[in-house]
Motif scaffolding. Sequence first.
Motif, short mmCIF file in Angstrom:
data_model
loop_
_atom_site.label_atom_id
_atom_site.label_comp_id
_atom_site.label_asym_id
_atom_site.label_seq_id
_atom_site.Cartn_x
_atom_site.Cartn_y
_atom_site.Cartn_z
N LEU A 220 0.81 -1.22 0.00
CA LEU A 220 0.00 0.00 0.00
C LEU A 220 0.84 1.27 0.00
CD1 LEU A 220 -2.84 -1.09 2.40
CD2 LEU A 220 -3.05 -0.53 -0.01
N GLY A 221 2.10 1.17 0.37
CA GLY A 221 2.99 2.33 0.35
C GLY A 221 3.27 2.81 -1.07
N ARG A 222 3.09 1.95 -2.07
CA ARG A 222 3.32 2.32 -3.47
C ARG A 222 2.02 2.56 -4.23
NH1 ARG A 222 8.26 1.87 -5.64
NH2 ARG A 222 7.35 1.73 -7.70
N CYS A 223 0.90 2.13 -3.68
CA CYS A 223 -0.38 2.21 -4.39
C CYS A 223 -0.79 3.66 -4.63
CB CYS A 223 -1.47 1.50 -3.57
SG CYS A 223 -3.07 1.43 -4.41
N ILE A 224 -1.22 3.96 -5.85
CA ILE A 224 -1.68 5.31 -6.19
C ILE A 224 -3.20 5.36 -6.35
CG2 ILE A 224 0.50 6.04 -7.20
CD1 ILE A 224 -0.71 5.46 -9.97
N PHE A 225 -3.88 4.27 -6.02
CA PHE A 225 -5.34 4.19 -6.01
C PHE A 225 -5.94 4.56 -7.38
CE2 PHE A 225 -3.67 5.46 -1.88
CZ PHE A 225 -3.99 4.32 -1.15
N CYS A 226 -5.34 4.04 -8.42
CA CYS A 226 -5.77 4.35 -9.79
C CYS A 226 -6.93 3.46 -10.25
CB CYS A 226 -4.60 4.22 -10.75
SG CYS A 226 -3.98 2.53 -10.91
N ALA A 227 -7.16 2.35 -9.59
CA ALA A 227 -8.24 1.39 -9.88
C ALA A 227 -7.98 0.54 -11.12
CB ALA A 227 -9.59 2.09 -9.98
N ARG A 228 -6.79 0.53 -11.65
CA ARG A 228 -6.49 -0.35 -12.80
C ARG A 228 -6.64 -1.81 -12.41
NH1 ARG A 228 -7.01 -0.59 -17.16
NH2 ARG A 228 -5.13 -1.62 -17.78
N CYS A 229 -6.24 -2.17 -11.20
CA CYS A 229 -6.35 -3.56 -10.74
C CYS A 229 -7.81 -4.00 -10.71
CB CYS A 229 -5.71 -3.72 -9.37
SG CYS A 229 -6.32 -2.58 -8.11
N GLU A 230 -8.68 -3.13 -10.26
CA GLU A 230 -10.11 -3.44 -10.21
C GLU A 230 -10.69 -3.60 -11.61
OE1 GLU A 230 -14.16 -1.67 -8.15
OE2 GLU A 230 -12.46 -0.34 -8.41
N GLU A 231 -10.24 -2.78 -12.54
CA GLU A 231 -10.75 -2.81 -13.91
C GLU A 231 -10.39 -4.11 -14.63
OE1 GLU A 231 -9.21 0.59 -15.96
OE2 GLU A 231 -10.18 1.99 -14.60
N VAL A 232 -9.18 -4.62 -14.40
CA VAL A 232 -8.71 -5.78 -15.18
C VAL A 232 -8.97 -7.12 -14.52
CG1 VAL A 232 -6.94 -4.41 -16.33
CG2 VAL A 232 -6.35 -5.69 -14.27
N CYS A 233 -9.37 -7.15 -13.27
CA CYS A 233 -9.56 -8.43 -12.57
C CYS A 233 -10.76 -9.18 -13.14
CB CYS A 233 -9.76 -8.20 -11.08
SG CYS A 233 -9.90 -9.75 -10.17
N PRO A 234 -10.56 -10.39 -13.67
CA PRO A 234 -11.66 -11.13 -14.30
C PRO A 234 -12.66 -11.72 -13.30
CG PRO A 234 -9.67 -12.45 -14.34
CD PRO A 234 -9.29 -11.10 -13.79
N THR A 235 -12.27 -11.81 -12.03
CA THR A 235 -13.16 -12.42 -11.04
C THR A 235 -13.62 -11.44 -9.98
OG1 THR A 235 -11.29 -13.11 -9.69
CG2 THR A 235 -12.10 -14.69 -11.33
#
Length: 184
Positions: free
Chosen positions: A72-87
């Motif tokens: 979390l120290g590097r996370c920029i909260f861009c939501a790319r991970c949420e967009e690409v997660c298939p599940t």
Amino acid sequence: MLKLIKKVLKTGTATVAYPFKPLDLAANFRGKPQYTAKQCIACGACANACPSNALTMTTAEDGETIRWSLFLGRCIFCARCEEVCPTAAIRLSQEFELAVWRKEDLFETADFPICHCRACGKPYAVQKEIDFALSLLQESAALSDRQIADRRDQYETCPECKKLHSLSSSDRIDIGRHMTTEAH
């Protein structure tokens, strides 16, 4: 001075009572990523999409597991991970208070077992990802249990062994940029 006091009273409070009263956040506020390891298939799409490298996928030294980790120290909260997660295993929450005493508390990890090839025994893919692909196949194609078992044999064989078993001995096939057959 009286003019200033009148103006302040007229405009009202300009600040919020944050520590004493919760903040009203917008519906699309992007806070801390919430991760559900049970729903994750360890495909690595989130790690590939993360622009700040806050998400990583690493293989354990013994080669038996793959570790998903979020810093979390590097996370920029861009939501790319949420967009690409298939599940939908990762979602950005409304949580934003992320202060910790120790840097280690900013890490979140999950380990996933690796599938070994049925032919050569080499580790090559996450078992949960293979199971997910087979369940999608079973739902969409309405295959019998026997057909799924046959497909499991195929899915649990590494690409190198698949190539070895399906090589053609025909000299009429030229495999170049485009697959063509020569007329003899």
